[in-house]
Design a protein around this motif. Sequence first.
Motif, PDB file in Angstrom:
ATOM      1  N   ILE A  65     -17.601 -93.598   9.350  1.00  0.00           N
ATOM      2  CA  ILE A  65     -18.821 -94.419   9.189  1.00  0.00           C
ATOM      3  C   ILE A  65     -19.801 -94.258  10.545  1.00  0.00           C
ATOM      4  O   ILE A  65     -21.138 -94.086  10.195  1.00  0.00           O
ATOM      5  CB  ILE A  65     -18.546 -95.740   8.817  1.00  0.00           C
ATOM      6  CG1 ILE A  65     -17.898 -95.897   7.517  1.00  0.00           C
ATOM      7  CG2 ILE A  65     -19.771 -96.606   8.971  1.00  0.00           C
ATOM      8  CD1 ILE A  65     -17.381 -97.160   7.329  1.00  0.00           C
ATOM      9  N   GLY A  66     -19.221 -94.283  11.355  1.00  0.00           N
ATOM     10  CA  GLY A  66     -20.147 -94.408  12.701  1.00  0.00           C
ATOM     11  C   GLY A  66     -20.800 -92.744  13.043  1.00  0.00           C
ATOM     12  O   GLY A  66     -21.829 -92.768  13.213  1.00  0.00           O
ATOM     13  N   ASP A  67     -19.821 -91.852  12.767  1.00  0.00           N
ATOM     14  CA  ASP A  67     -20.537 -90.409  12.848  1.00  0.00           C
ATOM     15  C   ASP A  67     -21.570 -90.134  11.840  1.00  0.00           C
ATOM     16  O   ASP A  67     -22.282 -89.389  11.955  1.00  0.00           O
ATOM     17  CB  ASP A  67     -19.101 -89.541  12.593  1.00  0.00           C
ATOM     18  CG  ASP A  67     -19.511 -88.124  12.906  1.00  0.00           C
ATOM     19  OD1 ASP A  67     -20.231 -87.932  13.759  1.00  0.00           O
ATOM     20  OD2 ASP A  67     -19.006 -87.238  12.110  1.00  0.00           O
ATOM     21  N   LYS A  68     -21.397 -90.734  10.728  1.00  0.00           N
ATOM     22  CA  LYS A  68     -22.393 -90.310   9.522  1.00  0.00           C
ATOM     23  C   LYS A  68     -23.331 -91.269   9.624  1.00  0.00           C
ATOM     24  O   LYS A  68     -24.193 -91.339   8.527  1.00  0.00           O
ATOM     25  CB  LYS A  68     -21.612 -90.219   8.152  1.00  0.00           C
ATOM     26  CG  LYS A  68     -20.649 -89.275   8.233  1.00  0.00           C
ATOM     27  CD  LYS A  68     -20.848 -87.875   8.380  1.00  0.00           C
ATOM     28  CE  LYS A  68     -19.991 -86.701   8.296  1.00  0.00           C
ATOM     29  NZ  LYS A  68     -18.582 -87.051   8.921  1.00  0.00           N
ATOM     30  N   SER A  69     -23.558 -92.356  10.320  1.00  0.00           N
ATOM     31  CA  SER A  69     -24.539 -93.501  10.005  1.00  0.00           C
ATOM     32  C   SER A  69     -25.742 -93.144  10.219  1.00  0.00           C
ATOM     33  O   SER A  69     -26.566 -93.695   9.717  1.00  0.00           O
ATOM     34  CB  SER A  69     -23.861 -94.535  11.275  1.00  0.00           C
ATOM     35  OG  SER A  69     -24.288 -94.161  12.602  1.00  0.00           O
ATOM     36  N   LEU A  70     -26.212 -91.869  10.897  1.00  0.00           N
ATOM     37  CA  LEU A  70     -27.561 -91.439  11.060  1.00  0.00           C
ATOM     38  C   LEU A  70     -28.032 -90.971   9.723  1.00  0.00           C
ATOM     39  O   LEU A  70     -29.326 -90.858   9.550  1.00  0.00           O
ATOM     40  CB  LEU A  70     -27.890 -90.543  12.172  1.00  0.00           C
ATOM     41  CG  LEU A  70     -27.389 -91.209  13.470  1.00  0.00           C
ATOM     42  CD1 LEU A  70     -27.519 -89.831  14.418  1.00  0.00           C
ATOM     43  CD2 LEU A  70     -28.337 -92.223  14.019  1.00  0.00           C
ATOM     44  N   ALA A  79     -14.997 -99.031  16.520  1.00  0.00           N
ATOM     45  CA  ALA A  79     -14.468 -97.771  15.948  1.00  0.00           C
ATOM     46  C   ALA A  79     -15.993 -96.957  15.456  1.00  0.00           C
ATOM     47  O   ALA A  79     -16.097 -96.006  15.624  1.00  0.00           O
ATOM     48  CB  ALA A  79     -13.566 -97.811  15.067  1.00  0.00           C
ATOM     49  N   VAL A  80     -16.767 -97.854  14.806  1.00  0.00           N
ATOM     50  CA  VAL A  80     -17.974 -97.118  14.469  1.00  0.00           C
ATOM     51  C   VAL A  80     -18.765 -96.773  15.570  1.00  0.00           C
ATOM     52  O   VAL A  80     -19.540 -95.587  15.640  1.00  0.00           O
ATOM     53  CB  VAL A  80     -18.818 -98.338  13.708  1.00  0.00           C
ATOM     54  CG1 VAL A  80     -20.382 -97.816  13.624  1.00  0.00           C
ATOM     55  CG2 VAL A  80     -18.083 -98.760  12.496  1.00  0.00           C
ATOM     56  N   ILE A  81     -18.932 -97.492  16.786  1.00  0.00           N
ATOM     57  CA  ILE A  81     -19.531 -97.120  17.963  1.00  0.00           C
ATOM     58  C   ILE A  81     -18.763 -95.752  18.512  1.00  0.00           C
ATOM     59  O   ILE A  81     -19.606 -94.835  18.892  1.00  0.00           O
ATOM     60  CB  ILE A  81     -19.468 -98.213  18.996  1.00  0.00           C
ATOM     61  CG1 ILE A  81     -20.101 -99.304  18.635  1.00  0.00           C
ATOM     62  CG2 ILE A  81     -19.865 -97.605  20.631  1.00  0.00           C
ATOM     63  CD1 ILE A  81     -20.152-100.591  19.547  1.00  0.00           C
ATOM     64  N   VAL A  91     -27.145 -92.191   6.174  1.00  0.00           N
ATOM     65  CA  VAL A  91     -26.281 -93.145   5.117  1.00  0.00           C
ATOM     66  C   VAL A  91     -26.375 -92.715   3.933  1.00  0.00           C
ATOM     67  O   VAL A  91     -25.603 -93.201   2.912  1.00  0.00           O
ATOM     68  CB  VAL A  91     -26.999 -94.575   5.312  1.00  0.00           C
ATOM     69  CG1 VAL A  91     -26.802 -95.111   6.647  1.00  0.00           C
ATOM     70  CG2 VAL A  91     -28.402 -94.697   4.780  1.00  0.00           C
ATOM     71  N   SER A  92     -27.407 -91.641   3.447  1.00  0.00           N
ATOM     72  CA  SER A  92     -27.126 -91.083   2.133  1.00  0.00           C
ATOM     73  C   SER A  92     -26.351 -90.005   1.985  1.00  0.00           C
ATOM     74  O   SER A  92     -26.046 -89.115   0.911  1.00  0.00           O
ATOM     75  CB  SER A  92     -28.727 -90.750   1.626  1.00  0.00           C
ATOM     76  OG  SER A  92     -29.181 -89.648   2.626  1.00  0.00           O
ATOM     77  N   SER A  93     -25.681 -89.234   3.185  1.00  0.00           N
ATOM     78  CA  SER A  93     -24.910 -88.284   3.046  1.00  0.00           C
ATOM     79  C   SER A  93     -23.733 -88.459   2.312  1.00  0.00           C
ATOM     80  O   SER A  93     -23.298 -89.364   2.394  1.00  0.00           O
ATOM     81  CB  SER A  93     -24.422 -87.658   4.627  1.00  0.00           C
ATOM     82  OG  SER A  93     -23.768 -88.711   5.287  1.00  0.00           O
ATOM     83  N   PRO A  94     -23.028 -87.607   1.649  1.00  0.00           N
ATOM     84  CA  PRO A  94     -21.762 -87.573   1.027  1.00  0.00           C
ATOM     85  C   PRO A  94     -20.656 -88.164   1.983  1.00  0.00           C
ATOM     86  O   PRO A  94     -19.665 -88.861   1.486  1.00  0.00           O
ATOM     87  CB  PRO A  94     -21.467 -86.309   0.653  1.00  0.00           C
ATOM     88  CG  PRO A  94     -22.802 -85.355   0.363  1.00  0.00           C
ATOM     89  CD  PRO A  94     -23.586 -86.004   1.497  1.00  0.00           C
ATOM     90  N   GLY A  95     -20.581 -87.716   3.090  1.00  0.00           N
ATOM     91  CA  GLY A  95     -19.421 -88.303   4.111  1.00  0.00           C
ATOM     92  C   GLY A  95     -19.505 -89.713   4.215  1.00  0.00           C
ATOM     93  O   GLY A  95     -18.499 -90.173   4.490  1.00  0.00           O
ATOM     94  N   PHE A  96     -20.834 -90.303   4.365  1.00  0.00           N
ATOM     95  CA  PHE A  96     -21.130 -91.733   4.844  1.00  0.00           C
ATOM     96  C   PHE A  96     -20.542 -92.478   3.502  1.00  0.00           C
ATOM     97  O   PHE A  96     -19.648 -93.309   3.765  1.00  0.00           O
ATOM     98  CB  PHE A  96     -22.603 -91.875   5.056  1.00  0.00           C
ATOM     99  CG  PHE A  96     -22.876 -93.526   5.579  1.00  0.00           C
ATOM    100  CD1 PHE A  96     -22.328 -93.856   6.517  1.00  0.00           C
ATOM    101  CD2 PHE A  96     -22.968 -94.272   4.579  1.00  0.00           C
ATOM    102  CE1 PHE A  96     -22.565 -95.338   6.761  1.00  0.00           C
ATOM    103  CE2 PHE A  96     -23.293 -95.577   4.909  1.00  0.00           C
ATOM    104  CZ  PHE A  96     -23.111 -96.207   6.124  1.00  0.00           C
ATOM    105  N   ILE A  97     -21.139 -91.878   2.453  1.00  0.00           N
ATOM    106  CA  ILE A  97     -20.662 -92.706   1.139  1.00  0.00           C
ATOM    107  C   ILE A  97     -19.247 -92.734   0.856  1.00  0.00           C
ATOM    108  O   ILE A  97     -18.572 -93.658   0.669  1.00  0.00           O
ATOM    109  CB  ILE A  97     -21.479 -92.074  -0.172  1.00  0.00           C
ATOM    110  CG1 ILE A  97     -23.135 -92.217  -0.053  1.00  0.00           C
ATOM    111  CG2 ILE A  97     -20.963 -92.730  -1.462  1.00  0.00           C
ATOM    112  CD1 ILE A  97     -24.100 -91.587  -0.882  1.00  0.00           C
ATOM    113  N   THR A  98     -18.673 -91.613   1.125  1.00  0.00           N
ATOM    114  CA  THR A  98     -17.186 -91.525   0.874  1.00  0.00           C
ATOM    115  C   THR A  98     -16.558 -92.428   1.585  1.00  0.00           C
ATOM    116  O   THR A  98     -15.478 -93.030   1.310  1.00  0.00           O
ATOM    117  CB  THR A  98     -16.820 -90.036   0.894  1.00  0.00           C
ATOM    118  OG1 THR A  98     -17.392 -89.031   0.125  1.00  0.00           O
ATOM    119  CG2 THR A  98     -15.082 -89.655   1.088  1.00  0.00           C
TER     120      THR A  98
END
Length: 207
Positions: free
Chosen positions: A157-162, A47-49, A164-171
């Motif tokens: 998580i995969g979409d925002k993985s580039l 799913a992350v991929i 990792v400090s973005s609010p979307g990834f942390i959320t």
Amino acid sequence: MTIVIYRFVKPDDIRDLILSSGAWGQLIYVICWIFLPMGFFPVGILAVIGGMGFGFIRGSILTFIGGAFNLMFMFYISRYLFRGPIQRWLKHKYPAILSIAQNDRRLKQFLIFARIVPVIPYTVENYVFGLTSINAWEYLYLSLIFILPGTFIYVNIGDKSLDVSSPGFITAVVLLVLISVVPIGVERWRNKKKKDKAEINEEEKNT
């Protein structure tokens, strides 16, 4: 089995194959979803991929489609190849377990819980429910509804993985922790409440 799969099928290789396949990448991704989990390849990584390769919206749609095909495919393999022999064995050795496997209400409750909480291996769920007496249609629609939260979170998580400090990834990470912990806590609280109620009823009977 997972270790063997990892020796020959690595997440980085799948990601590179999808990203380098152009329009065919979407079909390859769905095919990977249908077959790789049969060998206990971690679906969270898939799913992350999907999020990395297709973004949140398209990745979620493709993951949902692949997951739907896979969970039914594995369910029917288990049901038609293994259910009969295993249920006959349980009938002689562990009849209490067999009674649970034939309790429709408890099966549906456990299915909902298992699909929400990602700590229970997805592949194991598919094979195990094929061994039970749960209706295939109920298994399908309950699974599709309750895999949605985990699907959205892992793909995000995969979409925002580039970044990792973005609010979307942390959320997304926080939500993943919550759906892993909160349902377990709620289930324990419910069980404790039932136990306390049973003890109170027992005390009332003895007075």
